[in-house]
Design an enzyme around this catalytic site. Sequence first.
Site, PDB file in Angstrom:
ATOM      1  N   PRO A  52      52.923  34.390  42.568  1.00 53.46           N
ATOM      2  CA  PRO A  52      54.209  35.100  42.489  1.00 53.46           C
ATOM      3  C   PRO A  52      54.124  36.395  43.319  1.00 53.46           C
ATOM      4  CG  PRO A  52      53.424  34.475  40.302  1.00 53.46           C
ATOM      5  CD  PRO A  52      52.288  34.232  41.246  1.00 53.46           C
TER       6      PRO A  52
ATOM      7  N   ASP B 115      42.675  45.916  45.664  1.00 56.47           N
ATOM      8  CA  ASP B 115      43.237  44.567  45.780  1.00 56.47           C
ATOM      9  C   ASP B 115      42.448  43.689  46.752  1.00 56.47           C
ATOM     10  OD1 ASP B 115      45.197  45.759  44.250  1.00 56.47           O
ATOM     11  OD2 ASP B 115      46.857  44.848  45.351  1.00 56.47           O
TER      12      ASP B 115
HETATM   13  C1  MEV Z   1      47.940  47.886  43.034  1.00 53.27           C
HETATM   14  O1  MEV Z   1      47.470  46.569  42.747  1.00 53.27           O
HETATM   15  C2  MEV Z   1      47.313  48.840  42.112  1.00 53.27           C
HETATM   16  C3  MEV Z   1      47.646  50.312  42.266  1.00 53.27           C
HETATM   17  O2  MEV Z   1      46.584  50.999  41.603  1.00 53.27           O
HETATM   18  C4  MEV Z   1      47.759  50.764  43.695  1.00 53.27           C
HETATM   19  C5  MEV Z   1      46.458  50.819  44.442  1.00 53.27           C
HETATM   20  O3  MEV Z   1      45.388  50.666  43.851  1.00 53.27           O
HETATM   21  O4  MEV Z   1      46.505  51.039  45.685  1.00 53.27           O
HETATM   22  C6  MEV Z   1      48.940  50.650  41.558  1.00 53.27           C
END
Ligand code: MEV
Length: 310
Positions: A86, A137
């Site tokens: 998603p 990520d």
């Molecule tokens: C994104 O998956 C998670 C956040 O912590 C942003 C980041 O780590 O860059 C919100």
Amino acid sequence: SSSLSGFGAGKVILLGEHSVVYGYPALAGPLSRGVRARGEASNKCQLVIPEALTAEQRKVLKAAFGRAMAACGEPGVKVSFDTDLPLSMGLGSSGALSVACARVLLQAAGRKASATEVAAVAWEMEQEFHGTPSGVDHTTSAMEQLILYRRKPGAEQGRAKVVESPKPVKLVVVMAGARSPTKLTVGALRERQKRWSERYQRIFREIGLLASEGAEAVEEGDLEALGDVMNVNHGLLAALGLSSPGLDDMVHRLRNMGALGAKLTGAGGDGGAVIGLFHDTGPAVHELTRLGIRCFDSQLAGPRSEGTRG
Ligand code: MEV
């Protein structure tokens, strides 16, 4: 000419989203869902951009791929992709796409595609997608393991420590909100923390401690403790203004269904996903699906029993 293929896993943040941007640790693991990229020999280096995208999305995607392509010396390959993840739900679709493209580009360039190399090329794309991401990520996606990740001040790449689990860590992932752009939520939080720096830093620091405690709980096989840490983390994310009635409602629903812990995952804001930790994910997935709520289950770490899907 042979065709090339590369997979980038989606990711779930168990603990520590947002505070990870400010240098505190986060605990994150890979999903079995992700992005599959394919490459065919071609006289120029290019990405096939899906029809459905808006003009703005096309522009960003082109710029991102351009950076990865340059980092690999523009090998002659035409890259296309598809996904079962998603999108814009805090499940790392852009990081997964970056990793999938990096794998194909590195192979096409005849270079090594180790997790480190892949992460370095994917990082080029991630910066284009997210501005100033923490890097959690694409690192989780490239390593495909549960990791405690920490951004190093001033350094290009953050540091990741693999977290081994003696027990299966099983989650239900629920699409609880609308699609929500991470960039906006991260930007709005940045403004609040600039204005009320000390108060916000206190909470970031506490969330960082929770992420480390959660990693220890995983290593000790103490899923009850991990669940409790997740619950506290959700409360602090709400304190930072990152939850919504829809996300809170789903968190409580999962707890009522017997989750050991439940929280929002990813950027939060108006949309995104909620995760619940369960010994057995089956009944919750069944019940939510019956109610017409979009969800899936995934094992992030630990020993896998025969025939288990990820
Ligand atoms: C994104 O998956 C998670 C956040 O912590 C942003 C980041 O780590 O860059 C919100």
